[in-house]
Scaffold this motif. Sequence first.
Motif, PDB file in Angstrom:
ATOM      1  N   VAL A   1      18.075  15.209   1.232  1.00  0.00           N
ATOM      2  CA  VAL A   1      17.513  15.037   2.413  1.00  0.00           C
ATOM      3  C   VAL A   1      17.393  16.607   3.009  1.00  0.00           C
ATOM      4  CG1 VAL A   1      18.067  14.884   4.996  1.00  0.00           C
ATOM      5  CG2 VAL A   1      18.588  12.912   3.415  1.00  0.00           C
ATOM      6  N   SER A   2      18.180  17.426   2.476  1.00  0.00           N
ATOM      7  CA  SER A   2      18.124  18.930   2.714  1.00  0.00           C
ATOM      8  C   SER A   2      16.940  19.467   2.098  1.00  0.00           C
ATOM      9  CB  SER A   2      19.275  19.529   2.419  1.00  0.00           C
ATOM     10  OG  SER A   2      20.448  19.108   3.001  1.00  0.00           O
ATOM     11  N   CYS A   3      16.716  19.164   0.989  1.00  0.00           N
ATOM     12  CA  CYS A   3      15.461  19.584   0.029  1.00  0.00           C
ATOM     13  C   CYS A   3      14.161  19.214   0.633  1.00  0.00           C
ATOM     14  CB  CYS A   3      15.545  19.312  -1.423  1.00  0.00           C
ATOM     15  SG  CYS A   3      16.885  20.158  -2.229  1.00  0.00           S
ATOM     16  N   ALA A   4      14.252  17.712   1.014  1.00  0.00           N
ATOM     17  CA  ALA A   4      12.930  17.069   1.711  1.00  0.00           C
ATOM     18  C   ALA A   4      12.776  17.858   2.833  1.00  0.00           C
ATOM     19  CB  ALA A   4      13.036  15.781   1.687  1.00  0.00           C
ATOM     20  N   VAL A   5      13.373  17.966   3.996  1.00  0.00           N
ATOM     21  CA  VAL A   5      13.305  18.720   5.053  1.00  0.00           C
ATOM     22  C   VAL A   5      12.936  20.038   4.725  1.00  0.00           C
ATOM     23  CG1 VAL A   5      14.234  19.415   7.076  1.00  0.00           C
ATOM     24  CG2 VAL A   5      14.754  17.075   6.427  1.00  0.00           C
TER      25      VAL A   5
ATOM     26  N   VAL B   1      15.265  10.644   5.998  1.00  0.00           N
ATOM     27  CA  VAL B   1      16.406  11.037   7.053  1.00  0.00           C
ATOM     28  C   VAL B   1      16.867  10.064   7.585  1.00  0.00           C
ATOM     29  CG1 VAL B   1      16.794  12.401   9.164  1.00  0.00           C
ATOM     30  CG2 VAL B   1      15.340  13.287   7.293  1.00  0.00           C
ATOM     31  N   LEU B   2      16.205   9.090   8.075  1.00  0.00           N
ATOM     32  CA  LEU B   2      16.803   7.942   8.721  1.00  0.00           C
ATOM     33  C   LEU B   2      17.847   6.993   7.915  1.00  0.00           C
ATOM     34  CD1 LEU B   2      13.588   6.726  10.883  1.00  0.00           C
ATOM     35  CD2 LEU B   2      15.801   7.760  11.704  1.00  0.00           C
ATOM     36  N   GLN B   3      17.078   6.596   6.649  1.00  0.00           N
ATOM     37  CA  GLN B   3      17.812   5.999   5.571  1.00  0.00           C
ATOM     38  C   GLN B   3      18.998   6.513   5.367  1.00  0.00           C
ATOM     39  OE1 GLN B   3      17.735   3.394   4.029  1.00  0.00           O
ATOM     40  NE2 GLN B   3      18.842   3.614   2.139  1.00  0.00           N
ATOM     41  N   SER B   4      19.348   7.806   5.298  1.00  0.00           N
ATOM     42  CA  SER B   4      20.536   8.561   4.961  1.00  0.00           C
ATOM     43  C   SER B   4      21.585   8.358   6.405  1.00  0.00           C
ATOM     44  CB  SER B   4      20.328  10.089   4.381  1.00  0.00           C
ATOM     45  OG  SER B   4      19.343   9.978   3.429  1.00  0.00           O
ATOM     46  N   GLY B   5      21.014   8.618   7.249  1.00  0.00           N
ATOM     47  CA  GLY B   5      21.790   8.452   8.545  1.00  0.00           C
ATOM     48  C   GLY B   5      22.512   7.088   8.540  1.00  0.00           C
TER      49      GLY B   5
ATOM     50  N   LEU C   1      28.348   2.438   5.830  1.00  0.00           N
ATOM     51  CA  LEU C   1      29.005   1.794   4.759  1.00  0.00           C
ATOM     52  C   LEU C   1      30.118   3.004   4.248  1.00  0.00           C
ATOM     53  CD1 LEU C   1      25.531   1.732   2.630  1.00  0.00           C
ATOM     54  CD2 LEU C   1      27.093  -0.239   3.216  1.00  0.00           C
ATOM     55  N   ILE C   2      30.126   4.099   4.736  1.00  0.00           N
ATOM     56  CA  ILE C   2      31.107   5.122   4.492  1.00  0.00           C
ATOM     57  C   ILE C   2      32.242   4.636   5.756  1.00  0.00           C
ATOM     58  CG2 ILE C   2      32.143   7.486   4.334  1.00  0.00           C
ATOM     59  CD1 ILE C   2      29.293   7.793   3.431  1.00  0.00           C
ATOM     60  N   TYR C   3      31.888   4.513   7.025  1.00  0.00           N
ATOM     61  CA  TYR C   3      32.655   4.491   7.938  1.00  0.00           C
ATOM     62  C   TYR C   3      32.276   3.005   8.642  1.00  0.00           C
ATOM     63  CZ  TYR C   3      33.157   9.589   7.386  1.00  0.00           C
ATOM     64  OH  TYR C   3      33.258  10.647   6.921  1.00  0.00           O
TER      65      TYR C   3
ATOM     66  N   LYS D   1      25.389  -3.376   2.378  1.00  0.00           N
ATOM     67  CA  LYS D   1      24.966  -3.012   1.285  1.00  0.00           C
ATOM     68  C   LYS D   1      23.746  -3.612   0.860  1.00  0.00           C
ATOM     69  CE  LYS D   1      29.695  -2.036  -0.529  1.00  0.00           C
ATOM     70  NZ  LYS D   1      30.399  -2.371  -1.918  1.00  0.00           N
ATOM     71  N   ARG D   2      23.329  -4.839   1.163  1.00  0.00           N
ATOM     72  CA  ARG D   2      22.081  -5.583   0.753  1.00  0.00           C
ATOM     73  C   ARG D   2      21.051  -4.742   1.330  1.00  0.00           C
ATOM     74  NH1 ARG D   2      25.114 -10.296   1.170  1.00  0.00           N
ATOM     75  NH2 ARG D   2      24.123 -10.945   3.099  1.00  0.00           N
ATOM     76  N   TYR D   3      21.129  -4.459   2.922  1.00  0.00           N
ATOM     77  CA  TYR D   3      20.129  -4.109   3.512  1.00  0.00           C
ATOM     78  C   TYR D   3      19.970  -2.503   3.272  1.00  0.00           C
ATOM     79  CZ  TYR D   3      20.084  -7.680   7.093  1.00  0.00           C
ATOM     80  OH  TYR D   3      19.771  -9.044   7.533  1.00  0.00           O
ATOM     81  N   HIS D   4      20.902  -1.834   2.972  1.00  0.00           N
ATOM     82  CA  HIS D   4      20.715  -0.370   2.498  1.00  0.00           C
ATOM     83  C   HIS D   4      19.874  -0.255   1.122  1.00  0.00           C
ATOM     84  CE1 HIS D   4      21.879   3.802   1.789  1.00  0.00           C
ATOM     85  NE2 HIS D   4      22.186   3.456   0.646  1.00  0.00           N
ATOM     86  N   ALA D   5      20.490  -1.121   0.098  1.00  0.00           N
ATOM     87  CA  ALA D   5      19.859  -1.127  -1.194  1.00  0.00           C
ATOM     88  C   ALA D   5      18.273  -1.583  -0.758  1.00  0.00           C
ATOM     89  CB  ALA D   5      20.291  -2.253  -2.021  1.00  0.00           C
TER      90      ALA D   5
END
Length: 224
Positions: free
Chosen positions: A96-100, A134-138, A143-145, A158-162
């Motif tokens: 994300v950082s590189c893309a932005v 950016v939205l996908q990563s946010g 999934l972590i919390y 997890k299915r939606y994220h994949a």
Amino acid sequence: MFNNKEGESEPRIYGFIRSAAAALTHLVCIVFTVFVTVLSRPGSSLFSWHPFLMTLSFSLLMTEAILLFSPHGSPIKKLTHKTKGRVHWILQCLCVSCAVLGLAVIFYNKHLNSKPHFTSWHGFLGLPTVCVVVLQSGAAAPLIYHSLAKGWSLAKLKRYHAASGLITYLLGTASVLLGLCSAWFTGSVVGYSWYLSALCPVLTASVVMNQVTRAYMAKKRLQS
């Protein structure tokens, strides 16, 4: 014959083919990124950072972030799924950082040269692609919390994220391919070299798509 993780039996050669495909994908995404880096010579101009950062983001970091979960080609397959998830998250943050930064560079470069923004298909698709990344990563934060997603099961998240992650990756691949059609790239790479370059993101995308869809279909079979 052997039993895979989905509990199905298949010829051993299939496992060898998938392992070879995953290894080739690692090699291809690295070679392609190095090739674009040498071609663009980051630091030689402001524009030079754009192809370098975007290729690093979508062709290398995002590809490797997904391949971490490959049962046949993960470089850390012996680690726990939780650890893989953490490494995946780190790689995606770098992606994300590189893309932005890559988007900011080309935007500022066009501003300095008084050129219109987002007039090509590459630019037209590239802007929403970065926004989606950016939205996908946010959106992966629950999934972590998991406490952030009350009422949603972790399996469903997890299915939606994949699924959304695969769409995001394909958007990134399409943006890279359109970038190979730009005046800058076609002015530097011609003939068979261009076709080989275009084959790189296509190959990695096909392997990633196969990995994600196989994992999703396996889970659907186990739940049916």
